[in-house]
Design a protein around this motif. Sequence first.
Motif, PDB file in Angstrom:
ATOM      1  N   THR A 170      41.205 -21.648  30.072  1.00  0.00           N
ATOM      2  CA  THR A 170      41.026 -20.645  29.016  1.00  0.00           C
ATOM      3  C   THR A 170      40.820 -21.333  27.662  1.00  0.00           C
ATOM      4  O   THR A 170      39.975 -20.913  26.863  1.00  0.00           O
ATOM      5  CB  THR A 170      42.248 -19.696  28.964  1.00  0.00           C
ATOM      6  N   GLN A 186      40.607 -12.894  30.288  1.00  0.00           N
ATOM      7  CA  GLN A 186      41.447 -12.973  31.480  1.00  0.00           C
ATOM      8  C   GLN A 186      42.282 -11.696  31.651  1.00  0.00           C
ATOM      9  O   GLN A 186      42.310 -11.113  32.712  1.00  0.00           O
ATOM     10  CB  GLN A 186      42.377 -14.185  31.341  1.00  0.00           C
ATOM     11  N   ASP A 198      36.519 -15.197  32.208  1.00  0.00           N
ATOM     12  CA  ASP A 198      37.810 -15.824  32.471  1.00  0.00           C
ATOM     13  C   ASP A 198      38.542 -15.068  33.575  1.00  0.00           C
ATOM     14  O   ASP A 198      39.152 -14.036  33.327  1.00  0.00           O
ATOM     15  CB  ASP A 198      38.643 -15.850  31.186  1.00  0.00           C
TER      16      ASP A 198
HETATM   17 MG   LIG Z   1      43.615 -18.998  31.702  1.00  0.00          MG
END
Ligand SMILES: [Mg+2]
Length: 350
Positions: free
Chosen positions: A41, A80, A156
């Motif tokens: 990330t 994410q 993500d």
């Molecule tokens: Mg991550």
Amino acid sequence: MIELIKITKRYGSIIANDEVCLKVDKGELLTLLGPSGCGKTTTLRCITGHCPPDYGEIFIEGKNVTTLPPNKRKVGMVFQNFALFPHMTVFENIYFPLKIRGMNTKEAADRVYETLNLVQLSGYESHYPRQLSGGQQQRVGLARALVYQPKILLLDEPLSNLDAKFREEMRFEIKELQRRLGITAIYVTHDQEEALALSDKIAIMKEGRIHQVGTPEEIFEKPKTIFVATFIGLSNIIEGAVSAIDPVTLDIGSNLKLTLLYRKEIKIGEKLRVLIRPNDVEFLTDEGEEKHNIFEGTIARVTYLGNKMDYLVDLPSRLVIRVQTDLTSRHNPGDKVKVHLPVNKCKILS
Ligand SMILES: [Mg+2]
Ligand SMILES: Nc1ncnc2c1ncn2[C@@H]1O[C@H](COP(=O)(O)OP(=O)(O)OP(=O)(O)O)[C@@H](O)[C@H]1O
């Protein structure tokens, strides 16, 4: 299209990115694959501009964007843990960010309809997120990134909260969309199967560093490090010391010897680690012509996997070899077997 040069990012004593170098060509999909906390990330956030690196440079289409603010980079991102605004309809969820950016009403609305069509959600404009399935919500998340018509899309773990069957469907939808629109994409996952299925290239990351970048075949067939070998695909790793050069022979304990393909840089006494995939190991019923790498062992565990059999075989010197075969081989725990590790399938790791 995207180039990272020695991107380094620290959080206190943690090095989230440690001299990360990466190149992604136009129209390519690269997956960033690695365990939790390895810095995936962080890498994406450096590219979007949300996380300025301490050191290193970022180029997009040949232009140095290292100090450019996020809204000047034309990079779309699906986060994410993305959350849709629960009190807004699907339409509003996509429209709202465009309005904030000052796009005129008509153009913004047109774009929203166009993008909804792209992710196959036409007709759902006035639904609220709670009225959508998980996969439909993911698609709204995707639409929110695509509505800016980015040349670069960063995803993500976009499918992490979907069940296995649906993930598979969605991953091909995303791939298809990316290819059709000619978008350059980086896709973060810690699912190796997803990475192998989707990618033009895979970058394997561990503890802030990129270990290897290559096509799925290269990463699977020619892993450079033990980490890459064990992270992607199942593996047997056998260690030993070189006791002869012609042919290259490895002492792997209890008088067992493993023959390897000749390599001129190998020296007597050198310690080596060798990878052999479970599906490359064979059970021998009759030795035939085979002379090398046949070991006697005992079946320790049998697992039926539906489309194949998975065995653990105890060899002398506490060596355990994992073997996967088709369903025609049936052994039971305690059976004495002969396993064959074909010389050309034993790969030396660095
Ligand atoms: Mg991550
Ligand atoms: N804002 C922050 N402050 C402090 N530490 C952070 C911050 N963001 C990330 N880290 C740390 O940096 C490291 C890399 O984090 P990152 O989120 O990039 O990992 P990741 O590969 O995306 O993991 P995951 O697969 O779990 O999402 C971790 O050790 C994390 O704890």
